[in-house]
Design a protein around this motif. Structure first.
Motif, PDB file in Angstrom:
ATOM      1  N   ARG B  83       0.793  -1.208   0.000  1.00 46.46           N
ATOM      2  CA  ARG B  83       0.000   0.000   0.000  1.00 46.46           C
ATOM      3  C   ARG B  83       0.834   1.270   0.000  1.00 46.46           C
ATOM      4  O   ARG B  83       0.300   2.346  -0.168  1.00 46.46           O
ATOM      5  CB  ARG B  83      -0.920   0.001   1.219  1.00 46.46           C
ATOM      6  N   LEU B  92       9.859   2.556   5.644  1.00 46.76           N
ATOM      7  CA  LEU B  92       9.279   1.398   6.323  1.00 46.76           C
ATOM      8  C   LEU B  92      10.300   0.293   6.481  1.00 46.76           C
ATOM      9  O   LEU B  92      10.448  -0.304   7.552  1.00 46.76           O
ATOM     10  CB  LEU B  92       8.080   0.871   5.522  1.00 46.76           C
TER      11      LEU B  92
ATOM     12  N   VAL C 270       8.003   0.853  15.729  1.00 44.91           N
ATOM     13  CA  VAL C 270       6.676   0.272  15.588  1.00 44.91           C
ATOM     14  C   VAL C 270       5.654   1.370  15.319  1.00 44.91           C
ATOM     15  O   VAL C 270       4.786   1.238  14.451  1.00 44.91           O
ATOM     16  CB  VAL C 270       6.290  -0.540  16.848  1.00 44.91           C
ATOM     17  N   MET C 272       6.224   4.120  13.923  1.00 42.24           N
ATOM     18  CA  MET C 272       6.430   4.589  12.557  1.00 42.24           C
ATOM     19  C   MET C 272       5.724   3.680  11.561  1.00 42.24           C
ATOM     20  O   MET C 272       5.051   4.138  10.640  1.00 42.24           O
ATOM     21  CB  MET C 272       7.927   4.615  12.259  1.00 42.24           C
ATOM     22  N   ILE C 273       5.880   2.384  11.754  1.00 42.76           N
ATOM     23  CA  ILE C 273       5.278   1.446  10.819  1.00 42.76           C
ATOM     24  C   ILE C 273       3.756   1.541  10.880  1.00 42.76           C
ATOM     25  O   ILE C 273       3.078   1.518   9.853  1.00 42.76           O
ATOM     26  CB  ILE C 273       5.771   0.015  11.104  1.00 42.76           C
ATOM     27  N   LEU C 276       2.671   4.568   8.988  1.00 43.64           N
ATOM     28  CA  LEU C 276       2.777   4.356   7.544  1.00 43.64           C
ATOM     29  C   LEU C 276       1.628   3.514   7.019  1.00 43.64           C
ATOM     30  O   LEU C 276       1.157   3.698   5.910  1.00 43.64           O
ATOM     31  CB  LEU C 276       4.109   3.686   7.200  1.00 43.64           C
ATOM     32  N   LEU C 277       1.190   2.572   7.838  1.00 41.65           N
ATOM     33  CA  LEU C 277       0.133   1.689   7.376  1.00 41.65           C
ATOM     34  C   LEU C 277      -1.237   2.318   7.508  1.00 41.65           C
ATOM     35  O   LEU C 277      -2.093   2.169   6.654  1.00 41.65           O
ATOM     36  CB  LEU C 277       0.158   0.380   8.170  1.00 41.65           C
ATOM     37  N   VAL C 278      -1.457   2.957   8.621  1.00 41.06           N
ATOM     38  CA  VAL C 278      -2.796   3.414   8.926  1.00 41.06           C
ATOM     39  C   VAL C 278      -3.075   4.815   8.388  1.00 41.06           C
ATOM     40  O   VAL C 278      -4.120   5.071   7.800  1.00 41.06           O
ATOM     41  CB  VAL C 278      -3.016   3.388  10.458  1.00 41.06           C
ATOM     42  N   PRO C 280      -0.589   7.428   6.592  1.00 41.79           N
ATOM     43  CA  PRO C 280       0.729   7.898   6.177  1.00 41.79           C
ATOM     44  C   PRO C 280       0.862   9.421   6.244  1.00 41.79           C
ATOM     45  O   PRO C 280       1.970   9.936   6.346  1.00 41.79           O
ATOM     46  CB  PRO C 280       0.853   7.434   4.724  1.00 41.79           C
TER      47      PRO C 280
END
Lengths: 259, 270, 292
Positions: B83, B92, C270, C272-273, C276-278, C280
């Motif tokens: 995504r 990431l 964590v 940060m990740i 980025l996923l939820v 950005p």
């Protein structure tokens, strides 16, 4: 020709922020026909294409292919069902040759991932590969690109690029081709050739839905014409019917040629 | 044939670096840029080393298990990679690499910060040569294959790739996971050569090194990546004065390359 | 107890904030993730250390030295490693990759000069501890907090009240439009780099003071944490960077106090990740999107 439409869009809406690009548009494409979608710039033609082919999900409404609901499905699923599109701005894989572009077009009709790649016999094409290779060359010849198989796609002239995109689309044995302004930027001679090609494809049983601004081509080859304006469908019918439709004429007043 | 042990070790490192470069090249060829291969290398290294030292597993199964575990983790990391794009993906993967490092710093069975020592030296030159050769052969096989074209297509234009029927999810996940697997194998080979590993060896610097190798050779084709690995490993050996300033040299080379020729030594030729 | 942890978290968080601000300033004007910023932070720490060792001066002087030297360093980095790339049409990631190279060089140079081990950071200060009810605050901590606040406040005033500061914001919004309006975008960009790097360097000294240990390798970890703070707050947003830094600092401190202490460093990554996923865009997500 069966009664059920090959492609159907039902009451499609697409809203971007506060802007309604298409409003309550329904469209049905009959198998074996050439169906044209016309309208002034900004009427929503490309948005409709994008919604139909899964590039964008509709805000409301449904898309059906051969009776199956594919609303919101990703483009690759739509392609696997036999509906393939080309793009207004031509999206080829420019660093690959024309031949390779057509080969990759066959992706969904062939199989094999990393494992089979590893196990291939090098330097010797299998029977299936040889057939695919031959077919790709045939398709290139069909669209008039014979002799240009090994030219880098990015180096081709625009008209050739459009043809290549069609050849690539044909590689997956589609039942329906969606062509987004297939003759934009072409000379009159090239337009004529394209018209012949499209009719030949239809005669071979491939259904075509196209958007275009080139009115004479549209009127000449289409069986059905749908007209969009400001996101709504304002008319639909045979070329003759549409040509004399008052609303259509009003929509086009001042925007150029209406034959 | 009896090689001078020093020469042999240089060759072995070269081979391992080729494997690592290929592990990054594969996802890059689909447009997935990772600065976290060090993390996958660590997983493969620690897993395989743990298996051979603590559980007396034979080398080959341990190596493969390490790779498989790395590949599995690669699958997990690959999901978010679906995504997010470009810079975000790089960040990431950087974060992922750091998480792995912190994890191993705290993992008792693999020695925590002190690392794992006494690893049996199973990695010999023939083994590394075979691994590197296999990796290169695989890339060669990919060139005219269905999946090879699909990777190129995804890199060039994701929308067009979907339009020809390519499933982005499956393609990206599988290549990312494959890259992780290969990195894990590289890690296992590394561990069983240096005989001692600790988390610090697989941090960001490692990921950056692998990245440099692939960049050096141009991101265009796998031979470039391999060549980049070779140059990266051998140049400091050949230019004696370079030894101590290896990273300064390559860091500067990186900057210069970006200014002068962002496409590396071999270029964007596919 | 809770208040104490909160205070500690704010202390830690403010240093993260300073680093994050640097990242976000550079991203704002150039859409560039400055991957050598962590190393600039590290260099600042060592400059501060040298100043303290040579002159026997205290923390604040070291901070000033770091501010000045890192401002210069930042400008140099831009002129030598970034600007030449921007003018060529290359891969859109080329500038960022170049900063990776710069970071590597800086780290190795520092290792050459100072060795790879950790160095103590003498504080040269009267160590006084104050008590406010159940809270304890040492003089070192007070100085750190004070300097952080002053710097952030100064930045805020600068970008909101001064003409140049507003020119900076304009350039961050759109370099093209700013240029046509007569803003000397070249100079603004240089200034941005100077300020960003200066703040990073100052943070280096502050971290050195609070942990009493610095090493050439601290740039990587702190750098990524700073990036995490920037992402959390929203790319290009200064106040987001401040908030992001504070949040991460507080989370870290709380994790040590109430959870497993050895995994404290992982929390930033964590977070940060997850961001980025939820989301950005981050908390104060800006319109700037970086297309892959």
């Amino acid at each position: 020709m069966s009664g059920e439409p090959l492609l159907e869009g039902r009451a499609l809406h697409k809203v971007f922020g506060g802007y309604s690009a298409i409003v309550d548009v329904s469209i049905a494409v009959r198998r074996g026909s050439i169906h044209a979608l016309i309208g002034p710039n900004g009427a929503g033609k490309t948005t409709l294409f994008n919604v139909i082919t899964g590039v964008l999900p509709p805000t409301r409404g449904a898309v059906l292919v051969k009776g199956e609901d594919v609303t919101g499905a990703r483009p690759d699923r739509i392609t696997r069902l036999g509906v393939v599109r080309t793009f207004q701005s031509v999206r080829l894989f420019s660093s690959m040759t024309a031949h390779e572009n057509v080969r990759v077009g066959r992706h969904c009709r062939s199989r094999g991932g990393f494992a089979s790649a590893l196990l291939r016999v090098p330097f010797r094409a299998s029977a299936a590969e040889a057939a695919a290779h031959k077919r790709a060359d045939e398709l290139l010849a069909q669209v008039g690109l014979q002799g240009k198989q090994n030219v880098r796609a990015g180096d081709l002239a625009l008209a050739d690029q459009r043809r290549l995109e069609i050849a690539r689309a044909l590689a997956s044995d589609p039942e329906l081709l969606l062509l987004d302004e297939p003759v934009a930027g072409m000379t009159p001679v090239e337009v004529q050739e394209s018209g012949r090609l499209l009719r030949a494809l239809r005669d071979r049983g491939i259904t075509i839905l196209l958007t275009e601004h080139h009115m004479s081509l549209v009127m000449e080859i289409s069986d059905t014409v749908s007209v969009l304006n400001f996101g709504c469908k304002i008319a639909e019918g045979t070329p003759a019917e549409v040509r004399s439709n008052r609303q259509v004429l009003e929509a086009y007043l001042g925007t150029g040629e209406v034959v | 044939m009896h090689l001078d042990p020093y020469v042999e070790s240089v060759l072995i490192f070269t081979g391992i670096n080729v494997v690592m470069a290929i592990s990054l090249y594969l996802p890059v060829s689909a447009g997935l840029l990772s600065l976290g291969q060090g993390g996958f290398m660590a997983i493969g290294a620690f897993a395989s080393a743990y298996l051979t030292t603590a559980l007396a597993t034979p080398f080959a199964p341990a190596l493969l298990a390490g790779g498989a575990l790395a590949g599995l983790v690669g699958l997990l990391v690959g999901f978010p990679a679906l995504r997010i794009k470009g810079i975000y993906l790089i960040i990431l993967t950087m974060g992922f690499g750091e998480i792995v490092r912190v994890l191993f710093l705290n993992l008792e069975p693999t020695g925590g910060a002190s690392g794992l020592s006494g690893i049996a030296p199973h990695t010999t030159l023939p083994v590394v040569a075979a691994a590197a050769g296999l990796a290169l052969a695989f890339c060669w096989q990919l060139r005219d294959s269905r999946i090879g074209w699909a990777l190129n297509a995804v890199r060039e234009d994701e929308l067009a790739a979907e339009t020809v029927g390519i499933n982005l999810t499956r393609t990206k996940l599988s290549v990312f996971s494959l890259g992780a697997f290969i990195a894990g194998i590289g890690g296992g080979l590394y561990a069983h050569f240096t005989m001692f590993i600790d988390p610090a060896q697989f941090g960001f610097q490692r990921s950056a090194e692998i990245f440099i190798m692939v960049l050096l050779g141009g991101m265009g084709n796998f031979l470039g990546a391999a060549l980049g690995a070779v140059v990266f490993t051998l140049l400091p050996e050949l230019l004696r004065g370079l030894q101590d300033w290896r990273m300064t040299f390559f860091g500067t080379a990186l900057v210069v390359m970006m200014i002068v020729r962002p496409w590396g030594l071999i270029g964007a030729r596919r | 107890m809770l208040m104490q942890q909160l205070v500690n978290g704010i202390l830690l968080g403010s240093t993260y904030a300073l680093i994050a601000i640097g990242y976000t300033l550079v991203f704002g004007v150039l859409h560039l993730v400055h991957l050598a910023h962590g190393e600039v932070f590290m260099i600042g720490a060592f400059v501060g250390l040298q100043v303290v060792l040579w002159t026997g001066a205290g923390g604040p002087i070291a901070v000033v030295a770091a501010l000045a030297s890192c401002a210069l360093l930042g400008v140099l980095i831009h002129l030598l490693a970034i600007k030449p790339i921007l003018s060529r049409k290359g891969h859109f990631l080329a500038p960022m990759i170049s900063t990776i190279g710069v970071g590597i060089v800086l780290q190795e140079l520092a290792t050459r000069r100072f060795g790879g081990e950790q160095h103590g950071f003498p504080s040269r200060m009267e160590s006084v501890t104050w008590h406010f009810g159940s809270l304890t605050l040492s003089s070192v901590q007070a100085v750190i907090l004070g300097i952080s606040v002053v710097l952030m406040l100064a930045l805020h005033l600068f970008v909101t009240r001064s003409r140049i500061g507003m020119a900076m914001r304009a350039t961050a919004e759109s370099a093209v439009i700013s240029h046509t309006l007569g803003i000397r975008t070249d100079r603004i960009i240089l200034l941005t780099f100077a300020i960003a790097s200066a703040l990073g360097g100052a943070a280096g000294v502050l971290v050195g003071m609070s942990y009493n240990a610095i090493s050439p390798f601290m740039g990587v970890e702190m750098g990524i944490k700073g990036m995490a703070a920037m992402l959390l707050g929203g790319l290009g947003n200064i106040y987001g960077a401040m908030l992001g830094g504070l949040i991460i600092g507080i989370v870290e401190v709380f994790s040590v106090a109430y959870l497993a202490s050895s995994y404290r460093d992982a929390f930033a990554f964590v977070i940060m990740i997850v961001v980025l996923l939820v989301r950005p865009k981050g908390i104060f997500g800006s319109v700037h999107h970086v297309e892959g």
